[in-house]
Design an enzyme around this catalytic site. Structure first.
Site, mmCIF file in Angstrom:
data_model
loop_
_atom_site.group_PDB
_atom_site.id
_atom_site.type_symbol
_atom_site.label_atom_id
_atom_site.label_comp_id
_atom_site.label_asym_id
_atom_site.label_seq_id
_atom_site.Cartn_x
_atom_site.Cartn_y
_atom_site.Cartn_z
ATOM 1 N N CYS A 139 -4.133 -3.539 4.181
ATOM 2 C CA CYS A 139 -4.750 -4.429 3.205
ATOM 3 C C CYS A 139 -5.469 -5.592 3.892
ATOM 4 O O CYS A 139 -4.846 -6.372 4.617
ATOM 5 C CB CYS A 139 -3.702 -4.972 2.246
ATOM 6 S SG CYS A 139 -4.426 -5.904 0.891
ATOM 7 N N GLY A 274 -9.958 4.719 -7.168
ATOM 8 C CA GLY A 274 -9.648 3.303 -7.302
ATOM 9 C C GLY A 274 -10.579 2.561 -8.238
ATOM 10 O O GLY A 274 -10.363 2.495 -9.444
#
Length: 310
Positions: A139, A274
């Site tokens: 991330c 996503g």
């Protein structure tokens, strides 16, 4: 009769459409729009050992072909997830994946241990609520933890090895496209016992407000996702699929049936969707139907016929 299923590490995905972490919550809200059991799987909202409030300031900014996000892993924490979400997850007939992050190595270890213990306890009374762990070492909008672990192969090795040692659940490692050597990173994960790889996460990016003369995000940089990154993500997935024997979950800008088929042809076992969930609230079911329609039209009986043909 067409076959869209794929089994990895003993977990069967009835079709290749998996909802990506951070874009689908834990599925509850989207479940009011269509039957989640039609999906191949869900990777839930990224979890950390302790609850996180996420980043301050602006969190999302639309780009011409995608979006920037600086959410900062806002989540309820592992314990709250196990107590509040798992009872509902137990009833879902799809692959259920927990995405686990951490600010320190110990956070990763303790989080994985809690998930493992819960899975063992639930197994004794029936089917566990979690099928796999997706370890997030990638991330790019968290200052501590994710970015550091996901950039250098030897730094990442330690966390992969430690988590592999504390869980018997199938282990997916989610890789960052910002890694110094993505192929070497994937090969290391395979060597250290990972059951699968998922890639790519968002690209580190930036937006400047030219009137305020500053970044629009308090953290300066943010993660770029959406159709803009798809050609690069496709290339990276193809390279990794050629380098490792374990399955690869491909993602990055997927927003159509054609995109899914491209990733499958590049070698992906399944894919994750996503940003498209924010564009089309019924993205999951539309893509499942789209894959089935494509296979019928092209006379494809199984996705194995086209997987990795490039």
């Amino acid at each position: 009769m067409i076959n869209t299923s794929y089994t990895m590490a003993g977990v069967t995905f009835k079709n290749p459409v998996v909802m990506a972490s951070g874009t689908f919550g834990f599925g509850k809200e989207y479940g009011t729009y269509y039957d989640l059991n039609r999906l191949g799987g869900i990777s839930g909202k990224g979890l950390t050992l302790h609850p996180k409030e996420g980043n301050s300031g602006l969190r999302v900014y639309e780009t011409p072909s995608g979006m920037l996000n600086s959410v900062g892993l806002e989540n309820p924490g592992v314990a709250a997830f196990l107590q509040e979400e798992c009872p509902r997850w137990e009833a879902l007939d799809l692959a259920r994946i927990v995405n686990l992050g951490g600010n320190t190595l110990q956070d990763y270890i303790e989080g994985a241990r809690l998930i493992e213990e819960d899975a063992i306890a639930r197994q004794q009374s029936g089917r566990p609520a979690v099928d796999m762990i997706e370890l997030n070492i990638s991330c790019p909008n968290v200052k501590a933890g994710g970015m550091a672990y996901g950039i250098k192969t030897e730094v990442a090795r330690e966390v992969v090895r430690e988590i592999r040692a504390v869980t018997t659940l199938p282990l997916i490692i989610k890789l960052s496209p910002n890694a110094e050597d993505l192929v070497s990173m994937a090969e290391m994960c395979e060597t250290e016992g990972a059951d699968a790889i998922s890639l790519v996460n968002t690209f580190s990016a930036m937006k400047i407000d030219i009137y305020k003369r500053r970044s629009v995000f308090n953290n300066l940089y943010a993660g770029l996702s959406g159709p803009a990154i798809k050609p690069i993500a496709l290339r990276m997935v193809h390279q990794v699929c050629k380098a490792v024997e374990i399955p690869v979950m491909g993602m990055g800008g997927i927003s159509s049936t054609e995109d899914i088929i491209e990733f499958i042809m590049a070698g992906a076992a399944v894919i994750q969707v996503g940003t498209y969930n924010f564009i089309n609230i019924r993205a999951g079911i539309d893509l499942v139907d789209g894959v089935e329609c494509f296979m019928r039209d092209q006379g494809i009986r199984s996705l194995d016929e086209i997987r990795g043909i490039l």
